[in-house]
Design a protein around this motif. Structure first.
Motif, short mmCIF file in Angstrom:
data_model
loop_
_atom_site.label_atom_id
_atom_site.label_comp_id
_atom_site.label_asym_id
_atom_site.label_seq_id
_atom_site.Cartn_x
_atom_site.Cartn_y
_atom_site.Cartn_z
N ASN A 1 60.45 -46.64 -27.68
CA ASN A 1 59.07 -47.27 -27.75
C ASN A 1 58.17 -46.08 -28.52
O ASN A 1 57.20 -46.53 -29.09
N PHE A 2 58.54 -44.81 -28.25
CA PHE A 2 57.66 -44.01 -28.97
C PHE A 2 57.79 -43.78 -30.38
O PHE A 2 56.82 -43.51 -31.19
N ALA A 3 59.17 -44.05 -30.73
CA ALA A 3 59.41 -43.94 -32.26
C ALA A 3 58.67 -45.06 -32.79
O ALA A 3 58.29 -45.24 -34.06
N VAL A 4 58.84 -46.23 -32.04
CA VAL A 4 58.18 -47.63 -32.62
C VAL A 4 56.71 -47.26 -32.72
O VAL A 4 56.07 -47.68 -33.99
N ALA A 5 56.00 -46.77 -31.79
CA ALA A 5 54.37 -46.39 -32.09
C ALA A 5 54.15 -45.26 -33.11
O ALA A 5 53.31 -45.62 -34.04
N ALA A 6 55.05 -44.36 -33.19
CA ALA A 6 54.78 -43.42 -34.28
C ALA A 6 55.07 -43.99 -35.76
O ALA A 6 54.41 -43.50 -36.65
N ALA A 7 56.14 -44.84 -35.89
CA ALA A 7 56.41 -45.07 -37.12
C ALA A 7 55.37 -46.48 -37.74
O ALA A 7 55.23 -46.79 -38.69
N ASP A 8 54.53 -47.05 -36.78
CA ASP A 8 53.47 -48.12 -37.07
C ASP A 8 52.67 -47.38 -38.12
O ASP A 8 52.06 -46.49 -37.82
N PHE A 9 52.26 -48.26 -39.02
CA PHE A 9 51.27 -47.64 -40.17
C PHE A 9 49.78 -47.32 -39.58
O PHE A 9 49.26 -46.89 -40.35
N ARG A 10 49.57 -47.69 -38.35
CA ARG A 10 48.35 -47.81 -37.86
C ARG A 10 48.21 -46.44 -36.99
O ARG A 10 47.16 -46.15 -36.62
N PHE A 11 49.30 -45.98 -36.62
CA PHE A 11 49.32 -44.77 -35.56
C PHE A 11 48.54 -43.59 -36.15
O PHE A 11 47.80 -43.28 -35.38
N LEU A 12 49.11 -43.20 -37.20
CA LEU A 12 48.38 -41.52 -37.61
C LEU A 12 47.13 -41.85 -38.10
O LEU A 12 46.05 -41.03 -37.31
N PRO A 13 46.64 -43.18 -38.61
CA PRO A 13 45.08 -43.22 -38.86
C PRO A 13 44.45 -43.27 -37.41
O PRO A 13 43.09 -42.53 -37.35
N ALA A 14 44.89 -43.85 -36.63
CA ALA A 14 44.11 -43.85 -35.30
C ALA A 14 43.98 -42.72 -34.73
O ALA A 14 42.86 -42.31 -34.08
N ILE A 15 45.15 -41.85 -34.81
CA ILE A 15 44.96 -40.41 -34.01
C ILE A 15 43.95 -39.61 -34.94
O ILE A 15 42.86 -38.95 -34.37
N GLY A 16 43.94 -39.79 -36.28
CA GLY A 16 42.85 -39.01 -37.05
C GLY A 16 41.46 -39.39 -36.63
O GLY A 16 40.51 -38.57 -36.58
#
Lengths: 293, 444
Positions: A53-68
């Motif tokens: 589940n963590f891998a699915v979240a990290a691979a989602d195109f929205r994840f890194l922008p949201a962290i940023g």
């Protein structure tokens, strides 16, 4: 001579008070957290899923922008919180019990009394140059429309301003209380040594406030990583311009209710929890938060 | 004492059997797990009919209650999923976990509810026995297309939102202009207005449904749903780029607003400067009459312009709500009666509804009422009826929100002065990304 039998017995009321807190903590803190951790490490059939589940979240195109987005917001929000809250608390302390001091204490506290969502609603009007009571300021800055004000580049500052307005008042009052605990002898000694207002604040009061400031930063950081209401409401008001997946918490919400993927939603929540705990631990260790004075 | 080994007294056993029989008898005509009308129906009972509506549809539920006083109703107002709030989906997801709480009938302002509501087993099939095909045939052509999954109708369209060209007839006459019939004429008139009457507008491109008004009508294949979980996305075809270029040129000429027609700045600065405005059928009542308070006799309707080299005119579509019936409903008869009434009744759809009814017989009554109001400068019947049959069918309804994607991807750039043409590739990438995250097979 000490009489053993004279030792005061602990009040029976104490466990009752603590029991209430512990019950609520277990019901609304520990059980939901454990439930989220269970979801984060299982699939939708309830089978152990490891880190999938963590891998699915990290691979989602929205994840890194949201962290940023949230990282930028935290920089703005924590900087504003530490600098302005300490400065305003010192100012309040200097005014003391005068009428102005009492009035300011009330004014600082009032916005925090508004519920989070209601506070954001107020800001939706404040940020629209056409209807805002400070529309002249926005126009002076070159903003003619609501759309221009809520441009993506402005959002970290805007969210920090909203969070400061709704949350800083309580902290000002807390730090004001902490300043009141500093003994008058210490301040008097500083004055006799020739310290002015600025030097007293910088060299005496702020160092003595350190633990309170650390406490504030830990809680504000944890709260900041949970950014949700502000972008969610702004997204509704701007019909999506602010983005419904601006923050990791919104992304988690989207995974749960848009993608029907509660397990990945829980994985994001657990990540936020871990980040909050790690940062708190670093601050606590580095600041000697639990050291005896 | 261990009681589990003790035999239950005979009286208690008899009482338990009697209670079970009574419960079965009270559960009505259908038992749990019975499959009828194409789905497994819940045990039926006599409780109140729970209906969820938005504030605009509240008069519909209230009128039904007034006309049917014997029906016990629990009318709940919610946001109608306005602006893609996903409220209904969120709640149904929770109800599915808790096993209760579903409304019997619900209105949604979003046309893509069937895409998740079928998978979530919330929307009951309607053309498998609940509603006769003869009645369903009364809906306008393709009106229930957003509700149809694998040939099964899972919701009923409330209204159509076909796009037309709204114009200020008084100004057109005063300035000696002719209402354009092609996009080429439309652009030429836009540029002429820029010179002769600066400040006046021929349209607005600042809303989230800008692509649905302009790019859909231009047959841009940005959102071609090819299967229940498949979409073809191409935002850089000539059909897309020539409309985007037209918008860019009119934005540059300052006759195409980049504000939302619902924003406070548009209302204050631009609402009284509209010469023309392509938009959906509900612009008349909701926008011109309601928000802008445009005086009677000024606003007219013409068909959407078409490209001069395209022999088949096409229109876009902006919204048009749907009604869903819960597959979990314990009051299917009452729910079906309400659903049928609210979508077909002349008393509501023909006389009260704000939008163009999707049910064709009610649409006739509605058009007659609109014409009789005397508000419009011309006869709106023919252009609206024609547009109802010209909505380009290759733009579909996916689970992802086209409005939200456009708003997050294109609108900020447009506000910052970028051209729409320059943002078409980013728009395509965003549609593809969101579609994939919702499990769609994407063809680019």
């Amino acid at each position: 001579m000490t009489t053993v039998g004279s030792r005061p017995r602990p009040s029976r009321a104490a466990p009752a008070f603590v029991a209430g807190y512990v019950t609520l903590l277990v019901a609304f803190g520990i059980v939901p957290t454990a439930y989220a951790i269970y979801f984060a490490f299982t699939d939708n059939e309830g089978a152990f899923a490891g880190l999938a589940n963590f891998a699915v979240a990290a691979a989602d195109f929205r994840f890194l922008p949201a962290i940023g987005h949230v990282a930028l917001y935290l920089v703005c929000w924590l900087a504003a919180l530490v600098v302005l809250v300490v400065a305003l608390a010192l100012l309040l302390h200097r005014l003391g019990a005068s009428g102005a001091g009492r009035t300011l204490r009330l004014l600082y506290y009032l916005p925090g009394a508004l519920a989070g969502a209601a506070g954001v609603m107020v800001w939706l009007f404040v940020l629209d140059p056409v209807v805002s009571p400070v529309g002249f300021l926005l126009r002076a800055l070159g903003y003619e429309t609501f759309g221009q004000v809520i441009a993506p580049g402005n959002l970290p500052v805007l969210f920090a301003a909203i969070a400061f307005w709704t949350g800083a008042g309580g902290w000002i009052v807390v730090l004001y209380g902490a300043l009141n605990t500093i003994s008058t002898e210490v301040l008097e000694a500083a004055r006799i040594d020739g310290a002015g207002a600025w030097q007293t604040a910088w060299r005496t009061q702020i160092p003595l406030l350190r633990k309170w400031i650390v406490y504030m930063v830990i809680l504000a950081f944890a709260g900041g990583t949970q950014l949700f209401v502000e972008p969610q409401l702004l997204s509704q008001a701007s019909v999506g311009v602010a983005g419904r997946d601006y923050s990791p918490n919104q992304l988690s919400y989207d995974f749960a209710f848009q993608n029907d993927n509660v397990n990945t939603a829980a994985a994001i929540s657990v990540e936020l929890l871990v980040v909050g705990l790690v940062v708190a631990a670093v601050f606590v260790v580095r600041s000697g938060f639990f050291d005896a004075d | 004492m261990i009681r589990s080994k003790a035999r239950p007294p005979r009286t208690i056993t008899l009482l338990a059997v009697a209670a079970a029989l009574a419960a079965t008898a009270c559960s009505g005509t259908t038992n749990a797990g019975d499959t009828k009308d194409g789905f497994t129906q819940a045990p039926q009972s006599d409780g109140p009919l729970t209906v969820w509506v938005d504030s605009t549809r509240l008069p519909a539920a209230q009128l039904y209650q007034k006309q049917h006083p014997a029906v016990k109703m629990d009318i709940v107002t919610y946001d109608g999923d306005a602006n893609g709030s996903n409220y209904l989906q969120t709640k149904v997801s929770l109800f599915n976990r808790t096993g209760n709480g579903w409304p019997d009938v619900v209105f949604s302002s979003q046309n893509n509810e069937a895409t998740w509501a079928v998978t979530a087993k919330f929307a009951a099939p309607l053309n498998k026995g609940l509603i006769p095909q003869s009645l369903l045939d009364g809906w306008a052509n393709n009106a229930n297309q957003p509700c149809t999954v694998d040939g099964v109708v899972h919701c009923l369209r409330n209204d159509l939102s076909q796009t037309v060209l709204w114009y200020n007839a008084a100004l057109m006459t005063q300035w000696g202009y002719t209402v354009p019939t092609t996009w080429e004429q439309y652009e030429a008139l836009g540029k002429k207005v820029a010179t002769e009457h600066p400040g006046y507008l021929v349209g607005a491109a600042g809303d989230t449904f800008t692509p649905e008004i302009y790019l859909w009508a231009s047959k841009c294949g940005a959102n071609h749903i090819t299967g229940p979980k498949a979409v073809a996305v191409n935002t850089t075809s000539p059909a897309c780029t020539r409309m985007a270029s037209l918008l860019d040129r009119l934005v540059a000429a300052k006759t195409m607003s980049t504000s939302s027609v619902f924003s406070s700045d548009f209302d204050k600065n631009e609402a009284d400067k509209i010469l023309m405005m392509p938009g959906p059928s509900w612009y008349g009542g909701s926008l011109f009459q309601g928000t802008f308070k445009t005086p009677k006799g000024q606003v007219g309707i013409a068909p959407m312009p078409h490209w001069a080299d395209d022999p088949s005119p096409s229109a876009g579509n902006v919204g048009g709500g749907t009604w869903l019936l819960s597959a979990h409903s314990a009051h299917l008869k009452a729910a079906t009666d309400f659903l049928t009434w609210v979508t077909t009744s002349d008393d509501y759809q023909g006389k009260l509804a704000v939008g163009y009814p999707a049910y064709a017989p009610a649409a006739k009554t509605w058009l007659a009422a609109q014409a009789a109001s005397g508000y419009y400068a011309n006869d709106i019947t023919a252009p609206l009826q024609a547009a109802a049959g010209q909505v380009w069918p290759d733009w579909g309804y996916g689970q992802f929100s086209q409005e939200a994607i456009w708003a997050a991807t294109v609108t900020p750039g447009l506000t910052a002065g970028k051209t729409i043409v320059s943002m078409l590739p980013a728009w395509q990438k965003a549609i593809a990304d969101y579609a994939r995250s919702d499990g769609y097979q994407v063809t680019e």
